[in-house]
Design a protein around this motif. Structure first.
Motif, PDB file in Angstrom:
ATOM      1  N   GLY A  29       0.829  -1.213   0.000  1.00  0.00           N
ATOM      2  CA  GLY A  29       0.000   0.000   0.000  1.00  0.00           C
ATOM      3  C   GLY A  29       0.854   1.250   0.000  1.00  0.00           C
ATOM      4  N   THR A  30       0.374   2.276  -0.660  1.00  0.00           N
ATOM      5  CA  THR A  30       1.065   3.555  -0.678  1.00  0.00           C
ATOM      6  C   THR A  30       0.792   4.290   0.616  1.00  0.00           C
ATOM      7  N   ALA A  31       1.841   4.791   1.246  1.00  0.00           N
ATOM      8  CA  ALA A  31       1.656   5.598   2.457  1.00  0.00           C
ATOM      9  C   ALA A  31       0.817   6.820   2.077  1.00  0.00           C
ATOM     10  N   PRO A  32      -0.137   7.213   2.935  1.00  0.00           N
ATOM     11  CA  PRO A  32      -1.050   8.297   2.580  1.00  0.00           C
ATOM     12  C   PRO A  32      -0.427   9.690   2.667  1.00  0.00           C
ATOM     13  N   GLY A  33       0.835   9.781   3.011  1.00  0.00           N
ATOM     14  CA  GLY A  33       1.514  11.067   3.132  1.00  0.00           C
ATOM     15  C   GLY A  33       2.397  11.059   4.364  1.00  0.00           C
ATOM     16  N   THR A  34       3.325  11.966   4.395  1.00  0.00           N
ATOM     17  CA  THR A  34       4.256  12.056   5.504  1.00  0.00           C
ATOM     18  C   THR A  34       3.511  12.316   6.803  1.00  0.00           C
TER      19      THR A  34
ATOM     20  N   LEU B 222       8.943  -1.839   4.923  1.00  0.00           N
ATOM     21  CA  LEU B 222       8.805  -0.682   4.036  1.00  0.00           C
ATOM     22  C   LEU B 222       9.729  -0.812   2.830  1.00  0.00           C
ATOM     23  N   THR B 223       9.408  -0.101   1.743  1.00  0.00           N
ATOM     24  CA  THR B 223      10.306  -0.087   0.581  1.00  0.00           C
ATOM     25  C   THR B 223      11.370   0.994   0.726  1.00  0.00           C
ATOM     26  N   THR B 224      11.114   1.984   1.568  1.00  0.00           N
ATOM     27  CA  THR B 224      12.035   3.093   1.778  1.00  0.00           C
ATOM     28  C   THR B 224      12.350   3.187   3.259  1.00  0.00           C
ATOM     29  N   SER B 225      13.580   3.406   3.592  1.00  0.00           N
ATOM     30  CA  SER B 225      13.983   3.578   4.988  1.00  0.00           C
ATOM     31  C   SER B 225      13.197   4.734   5.598  1.00  0.00           C
ATOM     32  N   SER B 226      12.603   4.523   6.772  1.00  0.00           N
ATOM     33  CA  SER B 226      11.808   5.576   7.390  1.00  0.00           C
ATOM     34  C   SER B 226      11.576   5.283   8.865  1.00  0.00           C
ATOM     35  N   VAL B 227      11.273   6.336   9.599  1.00  0.00           N
ATOM     36  CA  VAL B 227      10.834   6.201  10.987  1.00  0.00           C
ATOM     37  C   VAL B 227       9.344   5.856  10.968  1.00  0.00           C
ATOM     38  N   VAL B 228       8.947   4.944  11.836  1.00  0.00           N
ATOM     39  CA  VAL B 228       7.543   4.566  11.985  1.00  0.00           C
ATOM     40  C   VAL B 228       7.081   5.033  13.362  1.00  0.00           C
TER      41      VAL B 228
ATOM     42  N   GLN C   3       1.899   5.795  11.687  1.00  0.00           N
ATOM     43  CA  GLN C   3       2.316   6.803  10.719  1.00  0.00           C
ATOM     44  C   GLN C   3       3.728   6.491  10.239  1.00  0.00           C
ATOM     45  N   ILE C   4       4.005   6.856   8.984  1.00  0.00           N
ATOM     46  CA  ILE C   4       5.330   6.699   8.398  1.00  0.00           C
ATOM     47  C   ILE C   4       5.845   8.107   8.113  1.00  0.00           C
ATOM     48  N   GLU C   5       7.091   8.391   8.471  1.00  0.00           N
ATOM     49  CA  GLU C   5       7.621   9.750   8.290  1.00  0.00           C
ATOM     50  C   GLU C   5       8.059  10.060   6.871  1.00  0.00           C
ATOM     51  N   THR C   6       8.206   9.043   6.027  1.00  0.00           N
ATOM     52  CA  THR C   6       8.630   9.253   4.647  1.00  0.00           C
ATOM     53  C   THR C   6       7.614   8.609   3.723  1.00  0.00           C
TER      54      THR C   6
ATOM     55  N   VAL D  86       6.137   3.087  -0.208  1.00  0.00           N
ATOM     56  CA  VAL D  86       5.242   1.935  -0.227  1.00  0.00           C
ATOM     57  C   VAL D  86       5.397   1.161   1.079  1.00  0.00           C
ATOM     58  N   VAL D  87       4.268   0.840   1.670  1.00  0.00           N
ATOM     59  CA  VAL D  87       4.239  -0.022   2.842  1.00  0.00           C
ATOM     60  C   VAL D  87       4.128  -1.449   2.312  1.00  0.00           C
TER      61      VAL D  87
END
Length: 108
Positions: free
Chosen positions: A12-17, A41-47, A89-92, A95-96
């Motif tokens: 799923g696409t993250a709905p926004g930062t 996640l597909t991209t390194s990010s803080v959750v 929430q995903i900070e970046t 794709v989840v």
């Protein structure tokens, strides 16, 4: 221990930062005082985990607020309060790959 699957996101696409991933907040199932999320996640990010009582919302970083590595799976288990509603929430933006929410029940 028994688990009740409450929410699932796959590819799923993250709905926004810093925006809630689930369209509706999750209130813990009756009898549950702990929950577990599994995330990749597909991209390194803080959750982050958010909690609200309807008037005040707090947001807490998971993994000591350090970015999760892309394409790795992480599990987080935490105490919950049935008077609160929770979300992730995903900070970046990205794709989840997978996000699972389980409420955990102690079996007696």
């Amino acid at each position: 221990m028994a688990a009740i699957r409450r929410a699932t996101v796959f590819n799923g696409t993250a709905p926004g930062t810093d925006t809630d991933i689930f369209s509706s907040d999750i209130t813990p199932a009756k009898g549950s005082v702990r929950s577990r999320i599994t995330v990749a996640l597909t991209t390194s990010s803080v959750v982050n985990l958010s909690a609200t009582d309807g008037s005040t919302t707090h947001v807490w970083g998971l993994n000591a607020s350090a970015a999760l590595q892309a394409a790795d799976t992480y599990n987080f288990e935490f105490g919950t309060n049935p008077a609160l509603a929770y979300n992730v929430q995903i900070e970046t933006d990205g794709v989840v790959e997978q996000l699972l929410w389980d409420d955990l029940l102690e079996l007696v």
